[in-house]
Design an enzyme around this catalytic site. Structure first.
Site, short mmCIF file in Angstrom:
data_model
loop_
_atom_site.label_atom_id
_atom_site.label_comp_id
_atom_site.label_asym_id
_atom_site.label_seq_id
_atom_site.Cartn_x
_atom_site.Cartn_y
_atom_site.Cartn_z
N THR A 138 -1.51 -1.68 -4.50
CA THR A 138 -2.72 -0.96 -4.93
C THR A 138 -3.13 -1.37 -6.33
OG1 THR A 138 -1.98 0.91 -3.60
CG2 THR A 138 -3.72 1.33 -5.20
N TYR A 190 -7.29 6.12 6.52
CA TYR A 190 -8.65 6.41 6.97
C TYR A 190 -8.70 6.94 8.40
CZ TYR A 190 -13.64 6.23 7.85
OH TYR A 190 -14.92 6.58 8.17
N TYR A 250 5.79 2.68 2.41
CA TYR A 250 5.09 3.14 1.22
C TYR A 250 4.30 4.38 1.59
CZ TYR A 250 1.83 2.99 -2.79
OH TYR A 250 1.08 3.29 -3.91
N ARG A 268 -3.69 8.58 -1.48
CA ARG A 268 -4.60 7.46 -1.22
C ARG A 268 -4.87 7.28 0.28
NH1 ARG A 268 -6.00 4.12 -5.32
NH2 ARG A 268 -4.82 4.26 -7.27
N LYS A 300 9.06 3.41 -0.81
CA LYS A 300 8.41 3.76 -2.06
C LYS A 300 7.73 5.10 -1.81
CE LYS A 300 4.64 2.63 -5.24
NZ LYS A 300 3.52 1.69 -5.55
N ILE A 311 8.87 1.56 -8.20
CA ILE A 311 7.79 0.58 -8.14
C ILE A 311 6.70 1.14 -9.04
CG2 ILE A 311 6.07 -0.55 -6.70
CD1 ILE A 311 8.11 -0.64 -4.47
#
Length: 294
Positions: free
Chosen positions: A44, A107, A133, A138, A163, A205
């Site tokens: 990202t 999404y 992740y 997000r 992560k 991370i």
């Protein structure tokens, strides 16, 4: 497999918007020299969402080439289309990455069964180890602990770590209990890394490690050695920087900070991301001074 301070590298762009390969190669060398334990390319923070497929895996190839095996390289490779994610995994392997960092589908918001089937399909022909992740802020998709356990228990040789940017610290204990102590748990939140490590995490991370790689590496080393006094001291020194990195849309603040600590580093971003505003720049300046970096 992975531990310590792992920067989610920014992707430098020249003033004409193209990938600045020379600046990126210098960044990779600096990160390794400063003690970063691994590198994430095209996550990202690396503005992967604005890179074409060709650009994305060119950046990964450059990262691998410049790292020269000194540290592992983890390639961002997620997609909300399972077929595209599978293709990305193959491209990451071809680029020489050591592992892939994979978000759940965003999404389209699949349920937990859809998330499991997505990762099961990737595991069927995975050419690389995968680090899950989870970043619900997000993706608007949250891999629940029971689903993490189901994925890892079904495919333990593929899914080697996570992560976790959920901000739910109790999950460190839940994941350890369900997935075992060999399952690598990396914080996705710099500001929570101290508590995350205390509960069983082995690294982060990091966004802040772009700017302060040596301090972040020293912090992680203190955590893993059990030196709580040193870890807390470094946490306090870094905490304003962790906060400043998100005083405007990321990676605007971190790219501004990079221009402060690495004179000549290009701070350009690709739309729709924009440079950090005045208040964010002031917060970054203050945080760098607090950390002794400017």
């Amino acid at each position: 497999m992975f531990h310590g301070s792992i920067p989610a590298l920014v992707t430098p762009f020249a003033s004409d918007g193209t990938f600045d390969e020379a600046a990126f190669r210098d960044l990779v060398d600096w990160q390794i020299d400063e003690g970063s334990a691994a590198l994430v390319a095209c996550g990202t923070t690396g503005e992967a969402a604005t890179l074409t497929f060709e650009e994305h895996f060119h950046v990964v190839r450059v990262c691998v080439d410049q790292a020269r095996g000194r540290v592992p390289v983890i390639a961002g490779a997620g997609s909300n289309d399972t077929r595209v994610a599978a293709s990305n995994l193959q491209a990451a392997r071809a680029a020489g990455a050591d592992a892939a960092l994979m978000v759940p589908p965003y999404y389209n918001r699949p349920g937990q069964e859809g998330i499991f089937r997505h990762f099961a399909a990737l595991a069927a022909d995975a050419p690389l180890p995968i680090v899950l992740y989870n970043v619900p802020a997000r993706t608007v998709t949250d891999i629940q602990p029971a689903t993490v356990a189901r994925i890892v228990q079904a495919f333990p040789k593929v899914f080697v770590g996570i992560k976790d940017a959920s901000g739910a610290l109790a999950r460190v204990s839940q994941h350890r209990a369900a997935c075992g102590t060999d399952f690598v748990q990396l914080s996705g939140n710099d500001d929570l890394a101290l508590a995350f490590n205390a509960m069983g995490g082995v690294g982060c991370i990091s966004v802040s490690a772009n700017v302060a790689p040596r301090l972040c590496a020293e912090f992680q080393a203190a955590c893993q050695s059990g030196d709580g006094v040193a870890a807390l001291r470094l946490h306090d020194r870094l905490f304003p920087l962790h906060d400043a990195m998100f005083t405007d849309a990321s990676p605007g603040p971190v790219k501004y900070a990079m221009t402060r600590v690495l004179p000549g580093f290009p701070g350009d971003l690709r739309l729709p991301m924009t440079p950090a505003g005045e208040a964010a720049r002031a917060a970054v300046d203050a945080a760098l001074a607090h950390a002794g970096l400017a």
